[in-house]
Design an enzyme around this catalytic site. Structure first.
Site, PDB file in Angstrom:
ATOM      1  N   GLU A 130      45.651  27.517  36.327  1.00  0.00           N
ATOM      2  CA  GLU A 130      44.888  26.471  35.646  1.00  0.00           C
ATOM      3  C   GLU A 130      43.439  26.654  36.056  1.00  0.00           C
ATOM      4  O   GLU A 130      43.150  27.201  37.115  1.00  0.00           O
ATOM      5  CB  GLU A 130      45.375  25.080  36.077  1.00  0.00           C
ATOM      6  CG  GLU A 130      44.784  24.557  37.393  1.00  0.00           C
ATOM      7  CD  GLU A 130      45.213  25.322  38.632  1.00  0.00           C
ATOM      8  OE1 GLU A 130      46.284  25.946  38.599  1.00  0.00           O
ATOM      9  OE2 GLU A 130      44.474  25.298  39.648  1.00  0.00           O
TER      10      GLU A 130
ATOM     11  N   LYS B  55      36.965  31.901  46.390  1.00  0.00           N
ATOM     12  CA  LYS B  55      38.235  31.826  45.665  1.00  0.00           C
ATOM     13  C   LYS B  55      38.992  33.157  45.650  1.00  0.00           C
ATOM     14  O   LYS B  55      40.216  33.180  45.619  1.00  0.00           O
ATOM     15  CB  LYS B  55      37.999  31.337  44.234  1.00  0.00           C
ATOM     16  CG  LYS B  55      37.615  29.859  44.210  1.00  0.00           C
ATOM     17  CD  LYS B  55      37.878  29.223  42.876  1.00  0.00           C
ATOM     18  CE  LYS B  55      37.817  27.710  42.963  1.00  0.00           C
ATOM     19  NZ  LYS B  55      36.440  27.205  43.192  1.00  0.00           N
TER      20      LYS B  55
ATOM     21  N   SER C 256      30.075  28.301  50.131  1.00  0.00           N
ATOM     22  CA  SER C 256      31.316  28.682  49.438  1.00  0.00           C
ATOM     23  C   SER C 256      31.084  29.595  48.234  1.00  0.00           C
ATOM     24  O   SER C 256      31.963  30.356  47.843  1.00  0.00           O
ATOM     25  CB  SER C 256      32.083  27.436  49.004  1.00  0.00           C
ATOM     26  OG  SER C 256      31.265  26.586  48.220  1.00  0.00           O
TER      27      SER C 256
HETATM   28  C1  LIG Z   1      36.092  25.904  43.495  1.00  0.00           C
HETATM   29  C2  LIG Z   1      34.913  25.835  44.376  1.00  0.00           C
HETATM   30  C3  LIG Z   1      34.798  24.841  45.375  1.00  0.00           C
HETATM   31  C4  LIG Z   1      35.785  23.731  45.564  1.00  0.00           C
HETATM   32  O1  LIG Z   1      37.069  24.131  45.904  1.00  0.00           O
HETATM   33  P1  LIG Z   1      37.700  23.951  47.352  1.00  0.00           P
HETATM   34  O2  LIG Z   1      39.143  24.233  47.138  1.00  0.00           O
HETATM   35  O3  LIG Z   1      37.453  22.547  47.804  1.00  0.00           O
HETATM   36  O4  LIG Z   1      37.058  24.933  48.253  1.00  0.00           O
HETATM   37  C5  LIG Z   1      33.687  24.887  46.205  1.00  0.00           C
HETATM   38  N1  LIG Z   1      32.727  25.823  46.057  1.00  0.00           N
HETATM   39  C6  LIG Z   1      32.805  26.775  45.110  1.00  0.00           C
HETATM   40  C7  LIG Z   1      31.700  27.777  45.000  1.00  0.00           C
HETATM   41  C8  LIG Z   1      33.894  26.817  44.241  1.00  0.00           C
HETATM   42  O5  LIG Z   1      33.949  27.769  43.298  1.00  0.00           O
END
Ligand SMILES: *Cc1c(COP(=O)(O)O)cnc(C)c1O
Length: 394
Positions: free
Chosen positions: A107, A85, A374
């Site tokens: 948000e 993020k 992610s």
């Molecule tokens: C917010 C988040 C997601 C989901 O958001 P996307 O916009 O689909 O990438 C996935 N993994 C993590 C670790 C997150 O914090």
């Protein structure tokens, strides 16, 4: 209306009163995305603050254990604040500064995007206010405290169900009341144009790096690229620089909660249909009357009733596939990667890991899978313990 379209999806479905505000953002983004100075500053923030480039890690233990395709993990979990993020918020908050805005709003659901935005605002010295549903505030006390520690205001949203969608509505309202000084920082590839494009561009650094890194170590492109999908920002960032490489299979993994047959499944691509939601046209989970109902996944980052419009389009044209992983499969993958590689993945990312485990064994040893991790899983440890029937106290 053709602006910001991905096939039939995307667009700008907003109130007339918001049009000029969104247009100002669009024009600013179009200008700065081609501004070498902006790009240089952003790259410097990514490299020197967020810890980019992130590693492309060869998961040897996992590869040998499964005995199929070679598995690499793109380590977005090693970024500052522990997820992808930060790539997006540094871009948007820098843009806010360039536009002369004095205030950023965001948000947040579970709080991950709120914390990332508060972080970027602290660094770049700009006021920050985060809207969060009162239910989410109760469930995510640590993230609320983090945001305050970082100097951000947190506004409790008591309307509706007091969750993410109500926080989005409240943030939109704030923006329409303060269009001149305020920048609205959206956390995923959703909302009206230019957000889905802008957020994708900021996250595309993920696939740009993967491509360089895999060519460096393997001398060829991967066969399969996997990423989890909530709104779709880490996934589109992971796919983007491979879109033209037809030999690379792209798969997005949604969270289905209790399963795709459950009435509240978060797997929008499996059960949704085209509709309008939060300023965009996309594939949205909705009931027969077209009403968008709350959806569930064990992962707070994946329980979104829609998907970014570019993903809906990639599915339409057959360039990407979307599959679903349920809670139990994701928790098993969470435990598996922790044991196997000494890496505790975010429960969101664990959905992508689960899909990798499923398909790797069906692939040859000379094939390559890249999975985007992610985020890191520290935030999820207590919830997973609870899921397994253990109560942790801190
Ligand atoms: C917010 C988040 C997601 C989901 O958001 P996307 O916009 O689909 O990438 C996935 N993994 C993590 C670790 C997150 O914090």
């Amino acid at each position: 209306m053709t602006k910001g379209r991905f096939g039939q999806y995307g667009g700008q479905y907003i109130a007339e009163t918001m049009m000029s505000t969104v247009q100002e953002l669009e024009e600013a983004y179009n200008h700065y995305k081609n501004d070498p100075e902006f790009q240089e500053e952003l790259q410097s923030l990514l490299d020197n603050y967020a810890n980019r480039p992130s590693l492309l890690y060869y998961a040897q233990n996992m590869t040998e254990d499964l005995g199929g395709a070679k598995i690499y993990l793109k380590r977005e979990d090693l970024n500052h604040t522990g997820a992808h993020k930060i790539n997006n918020v540094l871009g948007q908050v820098l843009l806010a500064k360039k536009m002369g805005k004095t205030r950023v709003i965001a948000e947040t659901g579970a709080g991950q995007h709120g914390v990332a935005t508060a972080t970027a605002c602290a660094l770049l010295k700009i006021d920050c206010a985060v809207y969060m549903g009162e239910e989410d505030i109760k469930r995510q006390a640590l993230n609320v405290y983090r945001m305050k520690l970082l100097g951000s205001e947190v506004h409790s949203v008591t309307t509706g169900t007091g969750t993410l969608k109500d926080a989005v509505t409240a943030a939109m309202k704030d923006w329409s009341n303060h269009p001149l000084d305020t920048f609205y920082c959206i956390g995923s590839t959703m909302g009206p144009h230019p957000y889905p494009t802008m957020v994708r561009d900021f996250q595309a650094v993920i696939s740009k790096e993967i491509k360089d890194e895999i060519l460096e170590v393997e001398g060829r492109l991967p066969n399969l690229v996997l990423a989890c999908v909530g709104g779709g920002s880490n996934a589109i960032g992971t796919f983007y620089h491979f879109l033209e490489d037809e030999s690379v299979k792209l798969v997005g993994v949604e969270g289905s909660g209790y399963g795709v047959d459950a009435p509240d499944t978060a797997a929008a691509m499996q059960v949704g249909r085209p509709g309008l939601y939060q300023g965009m046209k996309s594939i949205i989970s909705q009931n027969e009357d077209g009403q968008v109902m709350p959806v569930y996944s064990i992962s707070a980052g994946l329980d979104y009733p829609g998907i970014g419009p570019e993903h809906a389009h990639l599915a339409d044209i057959g360039r990407a596939d979307y599959v679903a992983i349920d809670d139990s499969e994701a928790v098993a993958a969470f435990e598996y990667l922790s044991r196997m590689e000494g890496i505790i993945p975010a429960i969101e990312s664990s959905h992508a890991i689960a899909e990798a485990v499923k398909v790797a064994t069906k692939m040859n040893k000379d094939q390559i899978i890249v999975v985007t991790l992610s985020g890191r899983g520290d935030k999820d440890v207590a919830a997973i313990a609870r899921y397994k029937g253990e109560e942790l106290y801190d």
